[in-house]
Write a protein that holds these residues in place. Structure first.
Motif, PDB file in Angstrom:
ATOM      1  N   HIS A 115      -5.087  -1.731 -11.720  1.00  0.00           N
ATOM      2  CA  HIS A 115      -5.052  -2.065 -10.292  1.00  0.00           C
ATOM      3  C   HIS A 115      -3.771  -1.475  -9.704  1.00  0.00           C
ATOM      4  O   HIS A 115      -2.793  -2.192  -9.497  1.00  0.00           O
ATOM      5  N   PRO A 116      -3.752  -0.147  -9.457  1.00  0.00           N
ATOM      6  CA  PRO A 116      -2.521   0.483  -8.967  1.00  0.00           C
ATOM      7  C   PRO A 116      -2.019  -0.171  -7.675  1.00  0.00           C
ATOM      8  O   PRO A 116      -2.808  -0.650  -6.862  1.00  0.00           O
ATOM      9  N   VAL A 117      -0.689  -0.197  -7.529  1.00  0.00           N
ATOM     10  CA  VAL A 117      -0.061  -0.797  -6.360  1.00  0.00           C
ATOM     11  C   VAL A 117       0.865   0.239  -5.717  1.00  0.00           C
ATOM     12  O   VAL A 117       1.681   0.860  -6.409  1.00  0.00           O
ATOM     13  N   VAL A 118       0.745   0.405  -4.401  1.00  0.00           N
ATOM     14  CA  VAL A 118       1.593   1.326  -3.639  1.00  0.00           C
ATOM     15  C   VAL A 118       2.737   0.526  -3.033  1.00  0.00           C
ATOM     16  O   VAL A 118       2.516  -0.514  -2.405  1.00  0.00           O
ATOM     17  N   PHE A 119       3.958   1.031  -3.213  1.00  0.00           N
ATOM     18  CA  PHE A 119       5.141   0.395  -2.638  1.00  0.00           C
ATOM     19  C   PHE A 119       5.805   1.357  -1.655  1.00  0.00           C
ATOM     20  O   PHE A 119       5.792   2.576  -1.862  1.00  0.00           O
ATOM     21  N   VAL A 120       6.412   0.797  -0.615  1.00  0.00           N
ATOM     22  CA  VAL A 120       7.128   1.591   0.383  1.00  0.00           C
ATOM     23  C   VAL A 120       8.439   0.897   0.722  1.00  0.00           C
ATOM     24  O   VAL A 120       8.484  -0.332   0.853  1.00  0.00           O
ATOM     25  N   LYS A 121       9.503   1.686   0.813  1.00  0.00           N
ATOM     26  CA  LYS A 121      10.750   1.250   1.442  1.00  0.00           C
ATOM     27  C   LYS A 121      10.820   2.058   2.729  1.00  0.00           C
ATOM     28  O   LYS A 121      10.977   3.285   2.691  1.00  0.00           O
ATOM     29  N   GLN A 122      10.659   1.398   3.856  1.00  0.00           N
ATOM     30  CA  GLN A 122      10.651   2.110   5.123  1.00  0.00           C
ATOM     31  C   GLN A 122      12.010   2.746   5.384  1.00  0.00           C
ATOM     32  O   GLN A 122      13.044   2.216   4.959  1.00  0.00           O
ATOM     33  N   ALA A 123      11.999   3.880   6.064  1.00  0.00           N
ATOM     34  CA  ALA A 123      13.225   4.621   6.347  1.00  0.00           C
ATOM     35  C   ALA A 123      14.285   3.683   6.921  1.00  0.00           C
ATOM     36  O   ALA A 123      14.002   2.903   7.830  1.00  0.00           O
ATOM     37  N   GLY A 124      15.483   3.736   6.345  1.00  0.00           N
ATOM     38  CA  GLY A 124      16.585   2.923   6.839  1.00  0.00           C
ATOM     39  C   GLY A 124      16.596   1.489   6.336  1.00  0.00           C
ATOM     40  O   GLY A 124      17.452   0.707   6.729  1.00  0.00           O
ATOM     41  N   SER A 125      15.650   1.123   5.468  1.00  0.00           N
ATOM     42  CA  SER A 125      15.571  -0.245   4.967  1.00  0.00           C
ATOM     43  C   SER A 125      15.598  -0.242   3.440  1.00  0.00           C
ATOM     44  O   SER A 125      15.127   0.701   2.810  1.00  0.00           O
TER      45      SER A 125
END
Length: 196
Positions: free
Chosen positions: A89-99
């Motif tokens: 069950h792959p999971v996508v992670f994001v750190k938004q620009a500047g955070s």
């Protein structure tokens, strides 16, 4: 009166086919099917937002869907950091620009369409890798994914795509006739604290 109706229908047909894009391949199923037609949004590509649908015209250097333009969803914006934890069950992670805050990307379409595409991501170019690692989306690029996780040629295959590769932003399905209307967005950002 008949001539007026014929003229209006003819003009509408011309507009539909000159200001629209046909979906190629199965990478956006079940949201979009091959040969669905989407209207090109006004405002051009400078107004791209996360989760927008875009038409990608790949650079000639990429062997990408036989050189044909395809439709994908914007997941990583310029300056974001992206990663995928592989597994059943792959999971996508994001750190938004500047955070520094990490959020998860959820899409109601991915869970049932993983297939054998269970790998992790990303190498420094935004492509699949042996383990989960953060990659930074360049200032003039985007990271794009298909709604059909297991059958999409997308950022996990070709990496980050420059803004110049995005031919248009898409806004509205015009064909088939029975499906005319706004295209739903199955994706959203979820705080890790509230993720189920």
């Amino acid at each position: 009166m008949v001539l007026v109706v014929v003229a209006v229908v003819s003009i509408a047909a011309i507009v539909v086919f000159t200001r629209s894009v046909s979906v190629v391949g199965a990478g956006m199923e079940p949201t979009l099917r091959e040969k669905d037609r989407l209207e090109v949004a006004f405002g051009g590509t400078h107004a791209i937002k996360r989760f927008d649908l875009v038409e990608v015209t790949p650079p000639a250097t990429l062997a990408f869907q036989g050189g044909k333009a395809i439709v994908l969803r914007v997941v990583g914006m310029p300056g974001d950091k992206v990663a995928v934890q592989g597994g059943p069950h792959p999971v996508v992670f994001v750190k938004q620009a500047g955070s520094h805050r990490i959020v998860r990307v959820e899409s109601s379409t991915w869970a049932s369409r993983v297939g054998s595409a269970t790998g992790s991501c990303c190498d420094p170019q935004g492509r699949a890798s042996d383990e989960r690692a953060w990659a930074t989306v360049p200032a003039d690029a985007y990271w794009l994914l298909g709604d059909n996780w297991g059958n999409a040629i997308d950022g996990r295959t070709v990496g980050f795509l420059r803004g110049s590769s995005i031919a248009s932003r898409l806004s509205f399905r015009v064909l088939p006739v029975g499906s005319i209307g706004s295209v739903g967005n199955p994706a959203r950002l979820v705080s890790l604290d509230s993720a189920s």
